[in-house]
Design an enzyme around this catalytic site. Structure first.
Site, PDB file in Angstrom:
ATOM      1  N   GLN A 128       5.911 -12.871  -7.233  1.00 27.70           N
ATOM      2  CA  GLN A 128       6.135 -12.923  -5.792  1.00 27.70           C
ATOM      3  C   GLN A 128       4.850 -12.588  -5.044  1.00 27.70           C
ATOM      4  O   GLN A 128       4.357 -11.467  -5.133  1.00 27.70           O
ATOM      5  CB  GLN A 128       7.217 -11.926  -5.396  1.00 27.70           C
ATOM      6  CG  GLN A 128       7.519 -11.958  -3.908  1.00 27.70           C
ATOM      7  CD  GLN A 128       8.411 -10.803  -3.474  1.00 27.70           C
ATOM      8  OE1 GLN A 128       8.137  -9.648  -3.768  1.00 27.70           O
ATOM      9  NE2 GLN A 128       9.473 -11.112  -2.777  1.00 27.70           N
ATOM     10  N   GLY A 129       4.315 -13.551  -4.322  1.00 29.21           N
ATOM     11  CA  GLY A 129       3.098 -13.328  -3.543  1.00 29.21           C
ATOM     12  C   GLY A 129       3.411 -13.222  -2.071  1.00 29.21           C
ATOM     13  O   GLY A 129       3.131 -14.133  -1.282  1.00 29.21           O
ATOM     14  N   SER A 131       3.309  -9.679  -0.251  1.00 35.97           N
ATOM     15  CA  SER A 131       2.512  -8.602   0.336  1.00 35.97           C
ATOM     16  C   SER A 131       1.025  -8.923   0.308  1.00 35.97           C
ATOM     17  O   SER A 131       0.533  -9.604  -0.597  1.00 35.97           O
ATOM     18  CB  SER A 131       2.728  -7.295  -0.434  1.00 35.97           C
ATOM     19  OG  SER A 131       4.095  -6.983  -0.486  1.00 35.97           O
ATOM     20  N   SER A 163       3.688  -8.254  -8.948  1.00 31.36           N
ATOM     21  CA  SER A 163       4.183  -7.875 -10.281  1.00 31.36           C
ATOM     22  C   SER A 163       4.212  -9.085 -11.202  1.00 31.36           C
ATOM     23  O   SER A 163       4.520 -10.197 -10.758  1.00 31.36           O
ATOM     24  CB  SER A 163       5.599  -7.294 -10.172  1.00 31.36           C
ATOM     25  OG  SER A 163       5.632  -6.242  -9.241  1.00 31.36           O
ATOM     26  N   GLU A 246      17.457 -10.055  -2.962  1.00 31.48           N
ATOM     27  CA  GLU A 246      16.828  -8.853  -3.511  1.00 31.48           C
ATOM     28  C   GLU A 246      17.673  -7.617  -3.244  1.00 31.48           C
ATOM     29  O   GLU A 246      17.706  -6.697  -4.030  1.00 31.48           O
ATOM     30  CB  GLU A 246      15.454  -8.674  -2.872  1.00 31.48           C
ATOM     31  CG  GLU A 246      14.713  -7.457  -3.369  1.00 31.48           C
ATOM     32  CD  GLU A 246      13.298  -7.412  -2.821  1.00 31.48           C
ATOM     33  OE1 GLU A 246      13.140  -7.010  -1.669  1.00 31.48           O
ATOM     34  OE2 GLU A 246      12.378  -7.801  -3.546  1.00 31.48           O
TER      35      GLU A 246
HETATM   36  C1  LIG Z   1       5.831  -1.225  -8.145  1.00 32.11           C
HETATM   37  C2  LIG Z   1       5.691  -2.162  -6.987  1.00 32.11           C
HETATM   38  C3  LIG Z   1       5.854  -3.521  -7.194  1.00 32.11           C
HETATM   39  C4  LIG Z   1       5.685  -4.420  -6.143  1.00 32.11           C
HETATM   40  N1  LIG Z   1       5.792  -5.753  -6.409  1.00 32.11           N
HETATM   41  C5  LIG Z   1       5.549  -6.638  -5.412  1.00 32.11           C
HETATM   42  C6  LIG Z   1       5.540  -8.034  -5.701  1.00 32.11           C
HETATM   43  O1  LIG Z   1       5.776  -8.464  -6.840  1.00 32.11           O
HETATM   44  N2  LIG Z   1       5.260  -8.891  -4.708  1.00 32.11           N
HETATM   45  C7  LIG Z   1       5.002  -8.453  -3.436  1.00 32.11           C
HETATM   46  O2  LIG Z   1       4.793  -9.294  -2.570  1.00 32.11           O
HETATM   47  N3  LIG Z   1       4.981  -7.148  -3.123  1.00 32.11           N
HETATM   48  C8  LIG Z   1       5.240  -6.221  -4.100  1.00 32.11           C
HETATM   49  N4  LIG Z   1       5.198  -4.872  -3.801  1.00 32.11           N
HETATM   50  C9  LIG Z   1       4.801  -4.466  -2.463  1.00 32.11           C
HETATM   51  C10 LIG Z   1       5.840  -3.747  -1.652  1.00 32.11           C
HETATM   52  O3  LIG Z   1       6.765  -4.638  -1.108  1.00 32.11           O
HETATM   53  C11 LIG Z   1       5.077  -2.959  -0.556  1.00 32.11           C
HETATM   54  O4  LIG Z   1       4.332  -1.959  -1.203  1.00 32.11           O
HETATM   55  C12 LIG Z   1       5.982  -2.352   0.467  1.00 32.11           C
HETATM   56  O5  LIG Z   1       6.608  -3.327   1.248  1.00 32.11           O
HETATM   57  C13 LIG Z   1       5.222  -1.377   1.394  1.00 32.11           C
HETATM   58  O6  LIG Z   1       4.070  -1.967   1.937  1.00 32.11           O
HETATM   59  P1  LIG Z   1       2.659  -1.214   1.847  1.00 32.11           P
HETATM   60  O7  LIG Z   1       2.430  -0.883   0.430  1.00 32.11           O
HETATM   61  O8  LIG Z   1       1.648  -2.046   2.537  1.00 32.11           O
HETATM   62  O9  LIG Z   1       2.830   0.136   2.627  1.00 32.11           O
HETATM   63  P2  LIG Z   1       2.755   0.331   4.221  1.00 32.11           P
HETATM   64  O10 LIG Z   1       3.602  -0.663   4.891  1.00 32.11           O
HETATM   65  O11 LIG Z   1       1.332   0.419   4.629  1.00 32.11           O
HETATM   66  O12 LIG Z   1       3.428   1.739   4.366  1.00 32.11           O
HETATM   67  C14 LIG Z   1       2.707   2.979   4.203  1.00 32.11           C
HETATM   68  C15 LIG Z   1       3.624   4.109   4.667  1.00 32.11           C
HETATM   69  O13 LIG Z   1       3.928   3.924   6.052  1.00 32.11           O
HETATM   70  C16 LIG Z   1       5.313   3.883   6.273  1.00 32.11           C
HETATM   71  N5  LIG Z   1       5.622   2.933   7.340  1.00 32.11           N
HETATM   72  C17 LIG Z   1       5.149   1.679   7.513  1.00 32.11           C
HETATM   73  N6  LIG Z   1       5.702   1.096   8.570  1.00 32.11           N
HETATM   74  C18 LIG Z   1       6.560   1.988   9.108  1.00 32.11           C
HETATM   75  C19 LIG Z   1       7.463   1.988  10.213  1.00 32.11           C
HETATM   76  N7  LIG Z   1       7.620   0.922  11.001  1.00 32.11           N
HETATM   77  N8  LIG Z   1       8.208   3.097  10.415  1.00 32.11           N
HETATM   78  C20 LIG Z   1       8.074   4.182   9.622  1.00 32.11           C
HETATM   79  N9  LIG Z   1       7.254   4.250   8.586  1.00 32.11           N
HETATM   80  C21 LIG Z   1       6.511   3.159   8.314  1.00 32.11           C
HETATM   81  C22 LIG Z   1       5.899   3.434   4.938  1.00 32.11           C
HETATM   82  O14 LIG Z   1       7.227   3.856   4.785  1.00 32.11           O
HETATM   83  C23 LIG Z   1       4.960   4.108   3.943  1.00 32.11           C
HETATM   84  O15 LIG Z   1       5.374   5.424   3.732  1.00 32.11           O
HETATM   85  C24 LIG Z   1       5.361  -3.954  -4.844  1.00 32.11           C
HETATM   86  C25 LIG Z   1       5.215  -2.582  -4.640  1.00 32.11           C
HETATM   87  C26 LIG Z   1       5.365  -1.688  -5.693  1.00 32.11           C
HETATM   88  C27 LIG Z   1       5.176  -0.227  -5.428  1.00 32.11           C
END
Ligand SMILES: Cc1cc2nc3c(=O)[nH]c(=O)nc-3n(C[C@H](O)[C@H](O)[C@H](O)COP(=O)(O)OP(=O)(O)OC[C@H]3O[C@@H](n4cnc5c(N)ncnc54)[C@H](O)[C@@H]3O)c2cc1C
Lengths: 396, 321
Positions: A128-129, A131, A163, A246
Site C-alpha cells: 500500500q503506497g 502515506s 509494508s 481496513e
Molecule cells: C507498522 C506500520 C505499518 C504501516 N504500513 C503502511 C503501509 O503499508 N502503507 C501506508 O501507506 N502507510 C503505512 N503506515 C503509515 C501509517 O498509516 C501512518 O504512520 C499513520 O497514518 C500516521 O501518520 P504519520 O506517521 O505521518 O504520523 P503523523 O500524522 O505525523 O502523526 C504524528 C502524531 O501526531 C498526532 N496527530 C496528527 N494529526 C492529528 C490531529 N488532527 N489531531 C490529533 N493528533 C494528531 C498523531 O496521532 C501522532 O501521535 C504504516 C505505519 C506503521 C507504524
C-alpha cells in the site's frame, strides 16, 4: 439477542477445525523475520493451501472467487485460525484485505480478471503506497505527482512506511493528478507494478530491529492509464472504499493472542518464586491487574460479536470499529507491559527463549496505536461522527 | 449469534425511556436529592411497566423475558438516575410476594461485606440477606440500623446495620444465593452502563453549548478526547453486559461467572470515569450541587460497592487465567 451459532455455522466451524487439524502439522517452521523472500514463500504457500481447500477470500463475494461467507462465518474463520495458531495473512494482507476488495467494487472487468484470481491463489503480493513523508494522518495532503503522457502517467515522488514493499508485485498507489484542485479532488488511485523502471525500494529498520516497511522512491515511473482504478481525480473516494475494508476485522485474531499472552503471563507468575517466598502470583495486585486486562479482553470479544452482528444486519459498524481499535490497541500494550514486569530481567532480549516473544510483542505493539489511523485520529473520528462535536480544523 | 437489539427490545427501551423522561426530570431529581424517601406511586409505576417482573415466567404473572432484556431496562433506569433498591426488588420478584407488582420494596445485604449498610431502609418493606448458605428474608422493621445523615448519593439513603440480624425466613438455597449474586452483578453493571451513558450525554450537551475563547468547548481537542474516551468505555461495557446477560441465561455460550465479572469491572470503570469526565467538562459548574453531574458520579461510586467491587471481580478473572 443470542450468542449461539446456527447449525450451518457450527458445520462450517467443524469442517474448518478438522481441516486445520490435518494441515497445520504439515507446515514447515515459520521463517526468520528478516528473510523476506522466505516470508513471502511461506505466506503465499499458506494462501495457496487455503485456496485449494476452498477457504481463500472468506469475505470476498462468491462471484469473484471468494467464499461469500457471512460476517459470522468470517468471524469463525478468524477465530478458529487464530486459536489453532495457523499462519497469519502476512504478506497477503494488502491484496486480500485492501486491493482485492477495492478492485471488486471499483475495478474494471479487465483489472479484476487480471488480479483477483492471482491474489486468491497466493500468486500476487501487494503493498500500500498511501502515506508520504509529509502526509500521514493528513493523508489528503499527499504530493506524489502523476502527469499524463499519452496512455501513461509519469509518477514522481516518495512514499513511506510501505509494508511488504520488498516482496510486493503491485502497489496500490495514491497520486496527485490535479495539483490545482481542492485537496480531496485531485487524487487518483493507480495500480503500480513494482518492477516498473524508476521504482526504488529502500527498506527501513523498525524498532523491532527488522525491516517491516520501506520507503518507495518513484522517479519518472510510467504507469499505464489502464491501471487507473476509478476516474481520474476520484481517487480519494476510491481510497475511502479501501479504508472501509481496513476498519473491519483486522485485529480479531490478535484479541485471541492477547488472551494467550495473559494466560502465559499467569503461568509464568505461578511458576516464578517471589522474593518473600511463595510465587509472584501470590501478589494480589498482579492478579488484580491481570484480571482487569482479562475483563477488557472479554469485553473486546463481546464488542467484536456486536460489530459482526451489526454487519450481518447490514449496518456499517463505524463507531464500533473505532471503539474497538482504540481499546484493543491500548489493552494489548498494557498486557505486554504487565507480562514484561512479570518477567523482569528475563525480558531484556528479543531472542530469549523465556521472554523473547513478550519482549518482541511489547516493542512491536508500539505500532498498534499508530498504524491504520492513530489513536488520536480515532478519537477525533468518534468525537465528530458519534458525538456530533465540531469538526477539527482542516483544509478544504 | 446476534448482539443487536430486536424491534421488540427497541420498543421496550423506547417506552421506558419516554416514561422516565417524563417522570425523572432534572427538577424532580434535584427535589429527590433533598427528600429522598421513595414515592410508592413511582414504585408502582415501574412495576406497572413490568420492570420487576420482566424475567418472571408468564405463567407466574411476569413477562417471561430474558436477563438481557432486563439489562436493557436497567441501563435505562441507570441513565435516568431512578432511585430505589431496583436490583434487589427485581431479584426478589418470585420468592418475595409483592416484589413484582410494586407491593413490596426489597432491599438487600450481602453478609460477606465486612461493613453492612442497607440502602433505602426507611422505604423498604423487606430485607433479603444474602449469605453463602442461602437467602434469608426479614421484615424491614426487624433490622436495627442507624440512618446516615448525609449519604454520598443524595438519592440513596443508607443505614449502617448495628447488629447483624440472626435467623430470618429462609427463602433460598446456597445455589439461589450464588444466582442472586451473579444476576445482581449483571444488573448492577447494566445500571452502571446507564449512569455512564447519562453522564456522557449531559457532558456532550454542555460541550456543545459552553463557549470559551470564542469557540464552543467541544471544539477543543482536549475536551473531545475526554468525551471520546468515555464513549469507548461505555460501548465496551455495554457489549460486555449484554454478553454476560446472555451467558447467564445460556451457560453453553460461555462461563457466566467470568462474563459477569468482566461486565462489572468494565461497567464500574465506565460509570466512575464517565462521571468524573462529566464533572470535569462542566468546569466550576460541575462542582455545584445544581448541575446533575455529581449525581451520576455519586451513583457510580455507590454502585461500585454493590455485588462485588471491581478488584474482587478482577481477581476472580485472574484465577481463571
Ligand atoms: C507498522 C506500520 C505499518 C504501516 N504500513 C503502511 C503501509 O503499508 N502503507 C501506508 O501507506 N502507510 C503505512 N503506515 C503509515 C501509517 O498509516 C501512518 O504512520 C499513520 O497514518 C500516521 O501518520 P504519520 O506517521 O505521518 O504520523 P503523523 O500524522 O505525523 O502523526 C504524528 C502524531 O501526531 C498526532 N496527530 C496528527 N494529526 C492529528 C490531529 N488532527 N489531531 C490529533 N493528533 C494528531 C498523531 O496521532 C501522532 O501521535 C504504516 C505505519 C506503521 C507504524
Amino acid at each position: 439477542m443470542d450468542l449461539r451459532l446456527s447449525d450451518r455455522e457450527l458445520a462450517f466451524r467443524d469442517r474448518l477445525r478438522a481441516w486445520l487439524a490435518d494441515v497445520l502439522p504439515t507446515l514447515p517452521p515459520p521463517p526468520d523475520r528478516d528473510d523476506w523472500p522466505a516470508r513471502r514463500r511461506y505466506d503465499t504457500a499458506w494462501q495457496r493451501l487455503l485456496f485449494e481447500a476452498g477457504y481463500a477470500g472468506v469475505d470476498w463475494p462468491a462471484e469473484h472467487g471468494g467464499l461469500g461467507a457471512s460476517p459470522t462465518e468470517q468471524l469463525i474463520f478468524l477465530e478458529e485460525t487464530a486459536r489453532a495458531r495457523a499462519p497469519y495473512v502476512g504478506a497477503n494482507f494488502v491484496g486480500l484485505l485492501h486491493a482485492g476488495p477495492t478492485l471488486i467494487v471499483e475495478g474494471t472487468d479487465e483489472q479484476r480478471a487480471r488480479h483477483l484470481p492471482r491474489i486468491l491463489r497466493g500468486e500476487e503480493v501487494w503493498c500500500q503506497g498511501f502515506s508520504e513523508p509529509d502526509a500521514g494522518s493528513d493523508l489528503a495532503s499527499l504530493r506524489t505527482g502523476a502527469v499524463r503522457d499519452g496512455d501513461h502517467y509519469v509518477v514522481n515522488g516518495r512514499k513511506v512506511w510501505t509494508s511488504h514493499a520488498e516482496v510486493a508485485d503491485y502497489c496500490e498507489l495514491l497520486v496527485r493528478t490535479d495539483p490545482g484542485a481542492p485537496r480531496h479532488q485531485g487524487i487518483t488511485w493507480l495500480i503500480l507494478p513494482m518492477d516498473t523502471p524508476g521504482v526504488q525500494v529502500r527498506p527501513l529498520r523498525t524498532v523491532v530491529g527488522s525491516s517491516e516497511f520501506s520507503e518507495l522512491v518513484l522517479d519518472d515511473v510510467r504507469v499505464p492509464v489502464a491501471n487507473r482504478v476509478g476516474a481520474e481525480n476520484d481517487g480519494w473516494r476510491v481510497a475511502m472504499v479501501t479504508f472501509s475494508f481496513e476498519r473491519g476485522t483486522a485485529f480479531i485474531g490478535d484479541v485471541i493472542e492477547s488472551r494467550n499472552i495473559l494466560a502465559e503471563l499467569a503461568a509464568v507468575a505461578r511458576a516464578t518464586p517471589g522474593r518473600d517466598g511463595g510465587t509472584l502470583w501470590d501478589d494480589a495486585a498482579l492478579r488484580r491487574d491481570a484480571g482487569r486486562l482479562a475483563a477488557e479482553v472479554t469485553g473486546l470479544w463481546a464488542l467484536i460479536q456486536k460489530n459482526v452482528s451489526e454487519a450481518s444486519a447490514g449496518m456499517i459498524p463505524v463507531q464500533g470499529a473505532s471503539v474497538f481499535k482504540l481499546r484493543f490497541t491500548e489493552n494489548r500494550q498494557r498486557i505486554a507491559d504487565l507480562a514484561a514486569h512479570v518477567l523482569g530481567r528475563a525480558a531484556l532480549a528479543m531472542g530469549d527463549p523465556a521472554g523473547g516473544r513478550v519482549v518482541e510483542d511489547r516493542v512491536n505493539t508500539l505500532s498498534f496505536t499508530i498504524a491504520a489511523g492513530t489513536s488520536q485520529i480515532q478519537k477525533n473520528i468518534l468525537a465528530e461522527r458519534a458525538l456530533g462535536l465540531p469538526k477539527e480544523p482542516r483544509w478544504t | 449469534m446476534d448482539l443487536t437489539m430486536s424491534a421488540d427490545q427497541r420498543d421496550l427501551r423506547a417506552g421506558l425511556r419516554d416514561y422516565l423522561q417524563g417522570t425523572w426530570t432534572p427538577d424532580r431529581l434535584r427535589a429527590a436529592a433533598e427528600t429522598p424517601a421513595l414515592d410508592r406511586g413511582d414504585w408502582s409505576g415501574l412495576a406497572g411497566l413490568g420492570v420487576f417482573g420482566l424475567t418472571v415466567p408468564e405463567a407466574a404473572g411476569g413477562m417471561g423475558l430474558g436477563l438481557v432484556d432486563a439489562a436493557i431496562v436497567f441501563e435505562e433506569l441507570g441513565r435516568a438516575l431512578v432511585p430505589g433498591p431496583l436490583v434487589a426488588t427485581f431479584l426478589a420478584a418470585g420468592p418475595v410476594p409483592g416484589a413484582d407488582d410494586g407491593g413490596a420494596v426489597v432491599t438487600s445485604l450481602d453478609l460477606r461485606d465486612p461493613v453492612l449498610v442497607a440502602e433505602h431502609l426507611d422505604s423498604a418493606t423487606h430485607v433479603v440477606a444474602v449469605g453463602d448458605d442461602g437467602l434469608h428474608l426479614w421484615p424491614a422493621e426487624a433490622l436495627v440500623a442507624e440512618p446516615a445523615p448525609a449519604p454520598l448519593d443524595p438519592l440513596t439513603p443508607v443505614s449502617r446495620v448495628k447488629t447483624p440480624p440472626v435467623a430470618g425466613e429462609r427463602i433460598g438455597s446456597a445455589a439461589d444465593a450464588a444466582g442472586w449474586r451473579l444476576r445482581g452483578a449483571v444488573l448492577t453493571s447494566a445500571l452502571q452502563v446507564g449512569v455512564a451513558q447519562g453522564a456522557l450525554d449531559l457532558a456532550v450537551r454542555y460541550a456543545g453549548e459552553r463557549t470559551q475563547f470564542g469557540r464552543v468547548i467541544g471544539s477543543f481537542q482536549a475536551v473531545k478526547h475526554l468525551l471520546a474516551d468515555s464513549l469507548v468505555r461505555v460501548d465496551l461495557a455495554r457489549a460486555a453486559v449484554w454478553a454476560a446477560a446472555l451467558t447467564v441465561d445460556d451457560p453453553e455460550a460461555g462461563d457466566p461467572g467470568e462474563a459477569a465479572s468482566a461486565a462489572k469491572v468494565l461497567a464500574d470503570d465506565a460509570a466512575s470515569q464517565g462521571g468524573r469526565c462529566c464533572v470535569q467538562v462542566h468546569g466550576g459548574m460541575g462542582f455545584t450541587w445544581e448541575v446533575l453531574a455529581h449525581l451520576y458520579l455519586k451513583r457510580a461510586w455507590l454502585q461500585e460497592t454493590c455485588f462485588g467491587q471491581a478488584d474482587e471481580h478482577a481477581r476472580h478473572l485472574a484465577e481463571a487465567l
